[in-house]
Write a protein that holds these residues in place. Structure first.
Motif, PDB file in Angstrom:
ATOM      1  N   SER B 133       1.914 -16.075 -13.896  1.00 18.95           N
ATOM      2  CA  SER B 133       2.119 -16.635 -15.228  1.00 18.95           C
ATOM      3  C   SER B 133       3.472 -16.240 -15.801  1.00 18.95           C
ATOM      4  O   SER B 133       4.050 -16.967 -16.580  1.00 18.95           O
ATOM      5  CB  SER B 133       1.007 -16.209 -16.157  1.00 18.95           C
ATOM      6  N   LYS B 151       5.075  -9.551  -6.439  1.00 12.26           N
ATOM      7  CA  LYS B 151       5.040 -10.342  -7.675  1.00 12.26           C
ATOM      8  C   LYS B 151       6.266  -9.987  -8.508  1.00 12.26           C
ATOM      9  O   LYS B 151       6.519  -8.828  -8.788  1.00 12.26           O
ATOM     10  CB  LYS B 151       3.741 -10.036  -8.441  1.00 12.26           C
ATOM     11  N   MET B 237      -3.646 -10.159   0.515  1.00 11.56           N
ATOM     12  CA  MET B 237      -5.044 -10.442   0.778  1.00 11.56           C
ATOM     13  C   MET B 237      -5.144 -11.845   1.350  1.00 11.56           C
ATOM     14  O   MET B 237      -4.432 -12.742   0.920  1.00 11.56           O
ATOM     15  CB  MET B 237      -5.864 -10.361  -0.519  1.00 11.56           C
TER      16      MET B 237
HETATM   17  N1  LIG Z   1      -2.129  -9.276  -3.092  1.00 10.55           N
HETATM   18  C1  LIG Z   1      -2.156 -10.611  -3.057  1.00 10.55           C
HETATM   19  N2  LIG Z   1      -2.602 -11.259  -1.962  1.00 10.55           N
HETATM   20  C2  LIG Z   1      -2.628 -12.608  -1.912  1.00 10.55           C
HETATM   21  N3  LIG Z   1      -2.221 -13.402  -2.892  1.00 10.55           N
HETATM   22  C3  LIG Z   1      -1.755 -12.834  -4.008  1.00 10.55           C
HETATM   23  C4  LIG Z   1      -1.703 -11.418  -4.153  1.00 10.55           C
HETATM   24  N4  LIG Z   1      -1.207 -11.142  -5.370  1.00 10.55           N
HETATM   25  C5  LIG Z   1      -0.960 -12.332  -5.956  1.00 10.55           C
HETATM   26  N5  LIG Z   1      -1.289 -13.356  -5.143  1.00 10.55           N
HETATM   27  C6  LIG Z   1      -1.161 -14.798  -5.431  1.00 10.55           C
HETATM   28  O1  LIG Z   1      -0.336 -14.961  -6.578  1.00 10.55           O
HETATM   29  C7  LIG Z   1      -1.042 -15.556  -7.652  1.00 10.55           C
HETATM   30  C8  LIG Z   1      -0.630 -14.919  -8.964  1.00 10.55           C
HETATM   31  O2  LIG Z   1      -0.823 -13.525  -8.937  1.00 10.55           O
HETATM   32  P1  LIG Z   1      -1.418 -12.740 -10.168  1.00 10.55           P
HETATM   33  O3  LIG Z   1      -1.372 -11.302  -9.856  1.00 10.55           O
HETATM   34  O4  LIG Z   1      -2.741 -13.302 -10.521  1.00 10.55           O
HETATM   35  O5  LIG Z   1      -0.350 -13.115 -11.279  1.00 10.55           O
HETATM   36  P2  LIG Z   1      -0.552 -13.169 -12.866  1.00 10.55           P
HETATM   37  O6  LIG Z   1      -0.684 -11.767 -13.305  1.00 10.55           O
HETATM   38  O7  LIG Z   1       0.681 -13.784 -13.367  1.00 10.55           O
HETATM   39  O8  LIG Z   1      -1.758 -14.006 -13.131  1.00 10.55           O
HETATM   40  C9  LIG Z   1      -2.507 -15.371  -7.307  1.00 10.55           C
HETATM   41  O9  LIG Z   1      -3.306 -16.392  -7.846  1.00 10.55           O
HETATM   42  C10 LIG Z   1      -2.495 -15.407  -5.795  1.00 10.55           C
HETATM   43  O10 LIG Z   1      -2.498 -16.728  -5.325  1.00 10.55           O
END
Ligand SMILES: Nc1ncnc2c1ncn2[C@@H]1O[C@H](COP(=O)(O)OP(=O)(O)O)[C@@H](O)[C@H]1O
Ligand SMILES: [Mg+2]
Lengths: 245, 407
Positions: B133, B151, B237
């Motif tokens: 986001s 991220k 993951m």
């Molecule tokens: N450790 C991880 N393994 C796999 N996919 C990840 C991982 N971390 C983030 N993602 C991918 O990135 C997207 C956004 O990460 P997220 O941590 O939910 O961000 P935000 O805090 O902005 O919502 C997730 O919906 C997923 O698809």
């Protein structure tokens, strides 16, 4: 022989770095060559072999920054895969990154060169040459690769971009947002516009328009022009424009 | 080409200002026309106006980039606040953030971790694989071959955020339910401050990875050396987002396992850990072929008081037994008052809610397939209840007080 050259280069850099430190603390006017030599751990006479005047130190550092920028860009292994927008944006961002430790020093460079254009512009010539050479490379490569259409006024573009980059540096010097976040945003957004202008060949059209307006309207109002040219600001910018040409 | 984004605070003010104006105009048009229309036409027309307002507001929000999207996501979760049509528009913002180019990715990493990506990682994919986001997520591998997700937060977004929140407040009076929206914005603002702080998220993720050891639930490891205030590197993951996973047509067994795991996780979190992952955005769950689930994104968690944990089972029991006095008593302890507690209120508002809450708890297993409208029913029921709820001085938002997410 070669080692000698290298030594010379190292000494030169050492003097420049010392100059930044001393000038940042003492100010350009108050800093003395003697202090700088002492800070750089070179003899009082030696420093003059490298830089005969304080001005040469000031602008010598600007050139040194530009060389570092070029090296940084060369070190990005997939730089050739970047879009032209990314390449130009990286050029500006890297310039800021290299300037960061010497930001206050840059402030002095700006005051001295843009405050009194007579002095500044000739001194920055080499820095500008180094900078615009990179822009020329980037644009030529993009045109050759077909990423950008052939650009009218192509030889003017790198100079315009140099002015833009200086504008960004000036903005950055005034930026007091945390981590200069606002500068990052301004660069990111203005680069999108610049890329759009380049992609549509809009530069030519804009300049055509300006020259049309200039010929048909401005030229017929020479009196106005005369009175305007007496305003000090305009003199400065006209000078800059001619400088660019 | 990417869209040209509006510059600076004033341009932002311009967007919000003009949207507020347009929405206002529509409302006026709507009111002027009203007396000459049949009731039916009035209704249809109101819906039409709502649609256009929703669209306008949504356009304004998306132009504000990061913060607004995050706020939109959060507001769209607050089911009781916004009517359906606004929510639908806002929900479109899931998984839709304009990308950062390679220059900004590099800058963020250099600034936060002190070195460019090629020095830090064995490999680093400079094209993002997922949107976050406030930024985006990249594949990378560490020296020992471990696959990670990096991220990256949009550089400077945390600074823009404060201004954005001010502007959102300016926009709020044009939405239905402005009081509630404003109240909620305040909370959203506080949550945003937390969410923008990836160091906090790293610590929380580590805490959960250590404490939430439940069969069928996976939590990624954090790599602190490759994380900072605006960068979070976690173990990559596998798994897929819910819609993609469902498209693979998983077996009933796998579906049941996923649902059970999520339920167990929630109960265990509340009862044992007194701390819950409270950002049930679909993007935060990755479903595996065997029905186990990876829980990511611990940007937003909620700590419960011992008192709350103590009251919760009593409250659920009271719901099951439809014991009004016990329900209200429990609510009062939690800081919520319901007046007037008339028979009508009980029949029309509380009872449907109690029934709704207790329904899945009454049977050994609950088939959501057979109760397809279970979640959608909640919206109206909760909205009615929240309109009649008064928070005692120490305000606990309804959603939290109920103790589990009803989205
Ligand atoms: N450790 C991880 N393994 C796999 N996919 C990840 C991982 N971390 C983030 N993602 C991918 O990135 C997207 C956004 O990460 P997220 O941590 O939910 O961000 P935000 O805090 O902005 O919502 C997730 O919906 C997923 O698809
Ligand atoms: Mg998420």
């Amino acid at each position: 022989m070669k080692i000698n050259e290298q030594d010379k280069q190292l000494t030169k850099v050492r003097i420049l770095v010392a100059a930044v430190d001393v000038i940042t603390i003492r100010g350009f006017k108050n800093a003395t060559m003697r202090e700088i030599a002492k800070e750089a751990k070179v003899g009082d006479a030696t420093i003059y072999n490298y830089f005969p005047t304080k001005e040469k130190l000031l602008y010598g550092y600007c050139e040194y920054v530009q060389q570092q920028v070029m090296q940084e860009l060369k070190d990005i292994s997939n730089f050739h895969e970047y879009s032209v927008q990314e390449q130009l944006q990286q050029l500006v961002e890297t310039t800021l990154q290299i300037w960061l430790p010497a930001r206050e020093f840059l402030q002095q460079v700006f005051e001295l060169s843009f405050g009194a254009p007579l002095v500044g512009f000739t001194h920055l010539e080499e820095t500008k040459r180094l900078f615009t050479a990179m822009v020329v490379d980037i644009l030529d490569a993009a045109i050759e690769a077909g990423e950008l259409p052939e650009q009218p006024y192509r030889e003017l573009l790198p100079r315009l971009f140099w002015d833009y980059a200086n504008g960004i540096l000036a903005y950055w010097l005034k930026d007091n947002s945390e981590g200069f976040a606002n500068t990052t945003q301004v660069i990111d957004r203005s680069m999108e516009i610049i890329a759009a202008i380049l992609q549509t060949g809009m530069v030519g059209k804009l300049l055509d328009l300006v020259s049309f307006l200039f010929r048909t309207h401005i030229m017929t109002h020479t009196e106005v022009l005369k009175s305007l040219s007496q305003a000090p600001d305009l003199v400065a910018s006209k000078r800059r424009f001619m400088e660019g040409k | 080409m990417e869209s040209v984004l509006p510059e600076g605070k004033w341009a932002r003010a311009g967007i919000v200002g003009s949207t507020a104006l347009k929405v206002g105009l529509r409302e006026v048009q709507h009111k002027v026309k009203r007396p000459f229309m049949s009731l039916e036409r009035q209704q249809a027309d109101k819906l039409d106006t709502d649609d256009k307002n929703a669209e306008l507001i949504f356009n304004a929000l998306t132009q504000l980039r990061g913060t607004a999207l995050k706020v939109a996501q959060m507001l769209s979760m607050e089911v009781e606040i916004l009517p359906e049509r606004y929510r639908k528009e806002l929900e479109k913002s899931f998984h839709q953030v304009p990308p950062l180019n390679r220059v900004l990715v590099r800058k963020a990493i250099q600034e936060q971790l002190g070195q460019p990506p090629e020095y830090l990682f064995t490999s680093f994919n400079d094209q993002a694989f997922a949107a976050a986001s406030l930024g985006q997520v990249h594949y990378a591998t560490l020296q020992d071959g471990i696959a990670v997700a990096v991220k990256i937060q949009y550089p400077g977004i945390h600074v823009a955020m404060k201004n954005d929140m001010k502007l959102m407040r300016k926009l709020a009076p044009n939405l239905p339910n402005p009081q509630m929206v404003l109240q909620s914005l305040e909370e959203v603002g506080a949550r945003l401050q937390e969410e923008v702080d990836y160091a906090h998220e790293a610590a929380t993720t580590q805490w959960f990875a250590e404490h939430l050891k439940i069969e069928g639930i996976h939590i990624p490891q954090v790599y602190p050396k490759f994380s900072a205030a605006r960068i979070l590197t976690t173990e990559l993951m596998g798994g897929q987002h819910l819609d993609a996973w469902l498209a693979t047509n998983p077996s009933q067994e796998a579906r049941n396992r996923a649902a059970q795991s999520l339920y167990d996780m929630m109960v265990y979190s509340v009862r044992e850990l007194k701390r819950l992952h409270v950002d049930p955005n679909p993007g935060n769950y990755l479903f595996h072929a065997d029905g186990s689930v990876s829980l990511i994104d611990f940007g937003c968690t909620k700590q419960f008081s011992a008192e709350f944990i103590h009251i919760l089972p009593q409250l659920l029991k009271a719901f099951l037994e439809e014991d009004v006095e016990a329900i209200l008593a429990a609510y009062r302890i939690l800081g919520m008052d319901h007046k007037p507690t008339t028979e009508h209120w009980y029949q029309e508002v509380l009872r449907p809610f109690a029934h709704w809450v207790a329904l899945p708890l009454q049977t050994e297993s609950f088939d959501f397939g057979q109760h397809q409208d279970y979640t959608s029913n909640a919206r109206e029921i909760i909205q009615r209840l929240s309109q009649n709820t008064k928070y005692l001085p120490k305000r606990i938002p309804l959603k939290r007080a109920i103790g589990f997410p009803i989205y």
